[in-house]
Design a protein around this motif. Structure first.
Motif, PDB file in Angstrom:
ATOM      1  N   ARG A  39      68.985 -14.868 -37.401  1.00 39.65           N
ATOM      2  CA  ARG A  39      68.650 -13.895 -36.354  1.00 39.65           C
ATOM      3  C   ARG A  39      67.319 -14.234 -35.695  1.00 39.65           C
ATOM      4  N   ILE A  40      66.350 -14.664 -36.484  1.00 38.87           N
ATOM      5  CA  ILE A  40      65.043 -15.054 -35.946  1.00 38.87           C
ATOM      6  C   ILE A  40      65.205 -16.257 -35.013  1.00 38.87           C
ATOM      7  N   ARG A  41      65.955 -17.260 -35.452  1.00 36.31           N
ATOM      8  CA  ARG A  41      66.164 -18.467 -34.647  1.00 36.31           C
ATOM      9  C   ARG A  41      66.906 -18.153 -33.358  1.00 36.31           C
ATOM     10  N   MET A  42      67.914 -17.302 -33.439  1.00 37.44           N
ATOM     11  CA  MET A  42      68.677 -16.934 -32.240  1.00 37.44           C
ATOM     12  C   MET A  42      67.811 -16.190 -31.234  1.00 37.44           C
ATOM     13  N   GLY A  43      66.903 -15.367 -31.748  1.00 43.39           N
ATOM     14  CA  GLY A  43      66.002 -14.626 -30.872  1.00 43.39           C
ATOM     15  C   GLY A  43      65.084 -15.532 -30.073  1.00 43.39           C
ATOM     16  N   HIS A  44      64.807 -16.718 -30.641  1.00 40.23           N
ATOM     17  CA  HIS A  44      63.907 -17.665 -29.973  1.00 40.23           C
ATOM     18  C   HIS A  44      64.639 -18.612 -29.025  1.00 40.23           C
ATOM     19  N   SER A  45      65.906 -18.361 -28.772  1.00 38.60           N
ATOM     20  CA  SER A  45      66.653 -19.245 -27.877  1.00 38.60           C
ATOM     21  C   SER A  45      66.083 -19.218 -26.459  1.00 38.60           C
ATOM     22  N   ASP A  46      65.514 -18.067 -26.070  1.00 39.07           N
ATOM     23  CA  ASP A  46      64.943 -17.955 -24.727  1.00 39.07           C
ATOM     24  C   ASP A  46      63.586 -17.265 -24.701  1.00 39.07           C
ATOM     25  N   LYS A  47      62.958 -17.104 -25.877  1.00 37.58           N
ATOM     26  CA  LYS A  47      61.654 -16.444 -25.943  1.00 37.58           C
ATOM     27  C   LYS A  47      60.723 -17.192 -26.889  1.00 37.58           C
ATOM     28  N   ASN A  48      59.426 -17.149 -26.569  1.00 36.92           N
ATOM     29  CA  ASN A  48      58.436 -17.728 -27.487  1.00 36.92           C
ATOM     30  C   ASN A  48      58.004 -16.708 -28.535  1.00 36.92           C
ATOM     31  N   PHE A  49      57.790 -15.454 -28.112  1.00 33.62           N
ATOM     32  CA  PHE A  49      57.443 -14.384 -29.043  1.00 33.62           C
ATOM     33  C   PHE A  49      58.675 -13.505 -29.260  1.00 33.62           C
ATOM     34  N   VAL A  50      58.976 -13.204 -30.513  1.00 39.22           N
ATOM     35  CA  VAL A  50      60.133 -12.352 -30.822  1.00 39.22           C
ATOM     36  C   VAL A  50      59.763 -11.367 -31.930  1.00 39.22           C
ATOM     37  N   LEU A  51      60.184 -10.116 -31.736  1.00 42.27           N
ATOM     38  CA  LEU A  51      59.972  -9.072 -32.736  1.00 42.27           C
ATOM     39  C   LEU A  51      61.340  -8.608 -33.221  1.00 42.27           C
ATOM     40  N   ASN A  52      61.613  -8.774 -34.516  1.00 41.45           N
ATOM     41  CA  ASN A  52      62.885  -8.375 -35.114  1.00 41.45           C
ATOM     42  C   ASN A  52      62.674  -7.258 -36.122  1.00 41.45           C
ATOM     43  N   TYR A  53      63.622  -6.313 -36.157  1.00 42.29           N
ATOM     44  CA  TYR A  53      63.536  -5.184 -37.072  1.00 42.29           C
ATOM     45  C   TYR A  53      64.626  -5.275 -38.136  1.00 42.29           C
ATOM     46  N   PHE A  54      64.236  -4.989 -39.372  1.00 42.11           N
ATOM     47  CA  PHE A  54      65.162  -4.976 -40.499  1.00 42.11           C
ATOM     48  C   PHE A  54      64.933  -3.681 -41.289  1.00 42.11           C
ATOM     49  N   PRO A  55      65.870  -3.291 -42.146  1.00 41.24           N
ATOM     50  CA  PRO A  55      65.743  -2.001 -42.858  1.00 41.24           C
ATOM     51  C   PRO A  55      64.421  -1.781 -43.590  1.00 41.24           C
ATOM     52  N   GLU A  56      63.884  -2.827 -44.234  1.00 43.41           N
ATOM     53  CA  GLU A  56      62.672  -2.654 -45.044  1.00 43.41           C
ATOM     54  C   GLU A  56      61.419  -3.277 -44.433  1.00 43.41           C
ATOM     55  N   PHE A  57      61.576  -4.018 -43.353  1.00 47.15           N
ATOM     56  CA  PHE A  57      60.426  -4.742 -42.797  1.00 47.15           C
ATOM     57  C   PHE A  57      60.711  -5.142 -41.357  1.00 47.15           C
ATOM     58  N   GLN A  58      59.710  -5.725 -40.717  1.00 51.71           N
ATOM     59  CA  GLN A  58      59.862  -6.292 -39.377  1.00 51.71           C
ATOM     60  C   GLN A  58      59.268  -7.696 -39.394  1.00 51.71           C
ATOM     61  N   VAL A  59      59.749  -8.533 -38.506  1.00 48.61           N
ATOM     62  CA  VAL A  59      59.260  -9.910 -38.439  1.00 48.61           C
ATOM     63  C   VAL A  59      58.815 -10.205 -37.008  1.00 48.61           C
ATOM     64  N   TYR A  60      57.577 -10.622 -36.870  1.00 54.12           N
ATOM     65  CA  TYR A  60      57.034 -10.997 -35.567  1.00 54.12           C
ATOM     66  C   TYR A  60      56.793 -12.499 -35.611  1.00 54.12           C
ATOM     67  N   SER A  61      57.414 -13.262 -34.709  1.00 52.45           N
ATOM     68  CA  SER A  61      57.348 -14.713 -34.803  1.00 52.45           C
ATOM     69  C   SER A  61      57.055 -15.374 -33.462  1.00 52.45           C
ATOM     70  N   TYR A  62      56.647 -16.635 -33.555  1.00 51.39           N
ATOM     71  CA  TYR A  62      56.284 -17.422 -32.371  1.00 51.39           C
ATOM     72  C   TYR A  62      56.908 -18.810 -32.473  1.00 51.39           C
ATOM     73  N   LYS A  63      57.370 -19.332 -31.339  1.00 46.65           N
ATOM     74  CA  LYS A  63      58.006 -20.656 -31.304  1.00 46.65           C
ATOM     75  C   LYS A  63      57.155 -21.650 -30.527  1.00 46.65           C
ATOM     76  N   SER A  64      57.025 -22.846 -31.084  1.00 44.62           N
ATOM     77  CA  SER A  64      56.353 -23.942 -30.404  1.00 44.62           C
ATOM     78  C   SER A  64      57.297 -25.142 -30.441  1.00 44.62           C
ATOM     79  N   ALA A  65      57.136 -26.075 -29.510  1.00 50.53           N
ATOM     80  CA  ALA A  65      58.013 -27.245 -29.463  1.00 50.53           C
ATOM     81  C   ALA A  65      57.189 -28.513 -29.279  1.00 50.53           C
ATOM     82  N   LEU A  66      57.759 -29.617 -29.736  1.00 50.53           N
ATOM     83  CA  LEU A  66      57.077 -30.904 -29.644  1.00 50.53           C
ATOM     84  C   LEU A  66      58.117 -32.006 -29.451  1.00 50.53           C
TER      85      LEU A  66
END
Length: 290
Positions: A39-66
């Protein structure tokens, strides 16, 4: 609070090549399941910053490329947060964290994990103060050395004179700005971030100048976004009272999108869940109204 952090290296085929995780002792979770990582990877298909919500926690992530030797590599890093945590304070921290972790891309998974464990407290223990003062001091000192090596002694001495006064002013205005932003005093936050940008510019810290430009924009737009969200929520509630569930669903979704832009995780989840519930209701209602 931050429960933990992670770093993923994806190969040109979009498969995870290396991964590293860290979880605090108090964390209620000790791993990120495959469906969570997907789910995290799919969220980054078109975004650099993604905020995902889950029942017990949330995940805030950033994508970089090289791109290296004709191959594209993607790096995704992020912080795992308590559902009550306001993720907005982690935005700059996770970007800096990922950029630093990318430097370790050639290490083994074990070495990568050790680097992550060292980085976690630096970037996520006190997220509202994301300015890494040690890194700033290191860069400034290296610049003085470089000027001396190039024989530019007058410039080196001039820069040393700036180093005695300007960094302290930068750190102070930065902390004042972050505190004002946290307290909802956006006018003061805007003013102090402008001061921070001025001091960063004097020191020739281009990355910091860029960061403060983003901070200034955040402080500027937040009051209007809050007003817009409040108006949308009122519209949604009115639509519900009138039985216009389809309209309420659309408006709650807009309120959720604005909350995500504000990095207000609690309201983003609340309004998104309401929109989803109403969408399901409308779907069922249409099915059995035929």
């Amino acid at each position: 609070m931050a429960y933990g952090s992670f770093f993923l290296i994806l190969n040109p085929n979009a498969k995870i090549e290396k991964k590293a995780f860290f979880f605090e002792d108090v964390s209620p979770i000790k791993t990120l399941a495959e469906n969570v990582l997907l789910r995290i990877r799919m969220g980054h298909s078109d975004k650099n910053f993604v905020l995902n919500y889950f029942p017990e926690f949330q995940v805030y992530s950033y994508k970089s490329a090289l791109r290296k030797q004709g191959r594209n590599f993607v790096f995704i890093g992020g912080v795992i947060l308590d559902k009550q945590e306001n993720s907005v304070y982690h935005k700059d921290a996770i970007k800096t964290f990922v950029i630093k972790m990318v430097e370790n891309r050639n290490k083994t998974e074990e070495e990568l994990t050790n680097s992550l464990i060292e980085s976690h407290p630096i970037y996520f223990k006190r997220p509202h103060i994301i300015l890494d003062t040690k890194e700033v001091e290191k860069r400034l000192s290296e610049r003085v050395k470089s000027l001396n090596v190039d024989g530019k002694f007058d410039e080196a001495n001039e820069f040393l004179a700036k180093m005695k006064k300007i960094p302290k002013k930068l750190y102070k205005t930065h902390e004042l700005a972050e505190r004002a932003l946290r307290d909802g005093d956006y006018e003061k936050a805007n003013r102090e971030f402008k001061n921070s940008k001025k001091f960063a510019d004097i020191l020739g810290e281009k990355d910091l100048v860029s960061m403060y430009k983003s901070k200034i924009q955040l402080a500027k737009k937040t009051p209007d976004l809050l007003k817009k969200r409040e108006a949308l929520v009122e519209q949604a509630v009115t639509a519900l009272k009138k039985g216009s569930f389809d309209k309420a669903q659309r408006v709650f979704k807009k309120a959720g999108d604005i909350s995500e832009e504000l990095m207000d995780s609690l309201h983003a989840e609340e309004y998104s869940l309401k929109a989803k519930a109403l969408a399901e209701y409308v779907k069922v209602d249409k099915k059995y109204s035929k």
